[in-house]
Design an enzyme around this catalytic site. Structure first.
Site, PDB file in Angstrom:
ATOM      1  N   VAL A   3       0.849  -1.188   0.000  1.00 37.93           N
ATOM      2  CA  VAL A   3       0.000   0.000   0.000  1.00 37.93           C
ATOM      3  C   VAL A   3       0.880   1.232   0.000  1.00 37.93           C
ATOM      4  O   VAL A   3       1.823   1.342   0.782  1.00 37.93           O
ATOM      5  CB  VAL A   3      -0.917   0.009   1.253  1.00 37.93           C
ATOM      6  CG1 VAL A   3      -1.756   1.257   1.279  1.00 37.93           C
ATOM      7  CG2 VAL A   3      -1.792  -1.241   1.242  1.00 37.93           C
ATOM      8  N   ASN A 209       6.947   7.824   1.773  1.00 40.32           N
ATOM      9  CA  ASN A 209       8.075   7.001   1.342  1.00 40.32           C
ATOM     10  C   ASN A 209       8.558   6.048   2.432  1.00 40.32           C
ATOM     11  O   ASN A 209       9.714   5.632   2.425  1.00 40.32           O
ATOM     12  CB  ASN A 209       9.236   7.888   0.855  1.00 40.32           C
ATOM     13  CG  ASN A 209       8.785   8.844  -0.217  1.00 40.32           C
ATOM     14  OD1 ASN A 209       8.345   8.436  -1.288  1.00 40.32           O
ATOM     15  ND2 ASN A 209       8.848  10.134   0.081  1.00 40.32           N
ATOM     16  N   ARG A 210       7.670   5.736   3.364  1.00 41.40           N
ATOM     17  CA  ARG A 210       7.936   4.785   4.443  1.00 41.40           C
ATOM     18  C   ARG A 210       9.079   5.223   5.359  1.00 41.40           C
ATOM     19  O   ARG A 210       9.664   4.402   6.068  1.00 41.40           O
ATOM     20  CB  ARG A 210       8.197   3.373   3.882  1.00 41.40           C
ATOM     21  CG  ARG A 210       7.029   2.858   3.043  1.00 41.40           C
ATOM     22  CD  ARG A 210       7.169   1.410   2.644  1.00 41.40           C
ATOM     23  NE  ARG A 210       6.091   1.032   1.739  1.00 41.40           N
ATOM     24  CZ  ARG A 210       4.886   0.616   2.113  1.00 41.40           C
ATOM     25  NH1 ARG A 210       4.595   0.525   3.400  1.00 41.40           N
ATOM     26  NH2 ARG A 210       3.964   0.287   1.224  1.00 41.40           N
ATOM     27  N   LEU A 211       9.373   6.504   5.383  1.00 47.97           N
ATOM     28  CA  LEU A 211      10.351   7.036   6.322  1.00 47.97           C
ATOM     29  C   LEU A 211       9.592   7.457   7.584  1.00 47.97           C
ATOM     30  O   LEU A 211       9.491   8.634   7.922  1.00 47.97           O
ATOM     31  CB  LEU A 211      11.118   8.210   5.706  1.00 47.97           C
ATOM     32  CG  LEU A 211      12.457   8.565   6.375  1.00 47.97           C
ATOM     33  CD1 LEU A 211      13.446   7.415   6.219  1.00 47.97           C
ATOM     34  CD2 LEU A 211      13.030   9.829   5.760  1.00 47.97           C
TER      35      LEU A 211
END
Length: 231
Positions: A3, A209-211
């Site tokens: 996702v 960005n999953r940071l």
């Protein structure tokens, strides 16, 4: 299937609080947000209130993890029925799977998965029994139908069919005078509350960005330590 967390363009390095997250909240979760006594309570209370205001289904639902006597883990969703400086409270049958697990290993983990807000809170620690006065107060605040179901159910034990289960509930309702009205239903002897007393509390905030942002509180001999973790 992965996702997306929004935004195909990474934030500029060094932007810090100016880099908007995928949830549109520009402020980045930071250890400085953790204040109070104990320092997890204030932020947890704010996040729970915001989950309620956002009309997230069952905002007090949490995933409870336990370990049985053989060291095998299990998880299930339960409802948080109290959260304050003393800990996180839930109620269940003492002879249920989770009740037996907690008797063998009185430690647990709970996670509040507020996915719609891209937030999670994980709490870990020892488990204590809730006192009878608190258990009674909660029991007699429950809807009558919930009392009857809890009284009738031998939680986690097998039963032949749905019809059998409904027949057990009907028999208990008849014993106490009906589903809608009748005699007071006492607290079952094998039912009550548990309190998770936190030693580790982690707040998670989704970012582009999953940071992601993670801040963990750990209870040490000299008090609570807050630190940022890499995602």
């Amino acid at each position: 299937m992965r996702v997306g967390y929004g935004g195909g363009i990474p934030p500029n390095i060094g932007e810090g609080d100016r880099a908007a997250g995928a949830d549109g909240i520009r402020e980045n979760l930071d250890p400085s947000w953790l204040r109070g006594d104990p320092p997890w309570v204030d932020l947890f209370t704010v996040w729970l209130r915001e989950a309620i205001e956002a009309r997230i289904p069952e905002p007090n639902a949490m995933v409870l993890g336990t370990v049985d006597a053989d060291g095998h883990p299990a998880t299930r969703t339960v409802l948080c029925k109290g959260a304050d400086a003393a800990g996180i409270v839930f109620f269940t049958g003492y002879d249920s799977d989770k009740g037996r697990h907690l008797a063998a290993n009185p430690y647990a983990s709970v996670t509040f998965p507020w996915i719609a807000l891209e937030r999670q809170v994980n709490v870990r620690g020892r488990i204590d029994h809730v006192g009878m006065e608190e258990t009674h107060a909660h029991w007699f605040n429950r809807p009558r139908g919930s009392q009857l179901s809890a009284y009738a159910s031998e939680q986690s034990r097998p039963i032949g069919s749905r019809t059998d289960l409904e027949a057990k509930a009907a028999a208990v309702a008849e014993e106490f005078g009906g589903f809608d009205d009748g005699a007071e239903i006492p607290v079952p002897s094998d039912w009550g509350g548990f309190r998770l007393v936190p030693t580790v509390v982690e707040f998670w905030q989704g970012r582009a960005n999953r940071l992601h942002n993670r801040v963990r509180l750990t209870l040490l001999d000299d008090g609570w330590r807050a630190e940022r973790l890499q995602p």
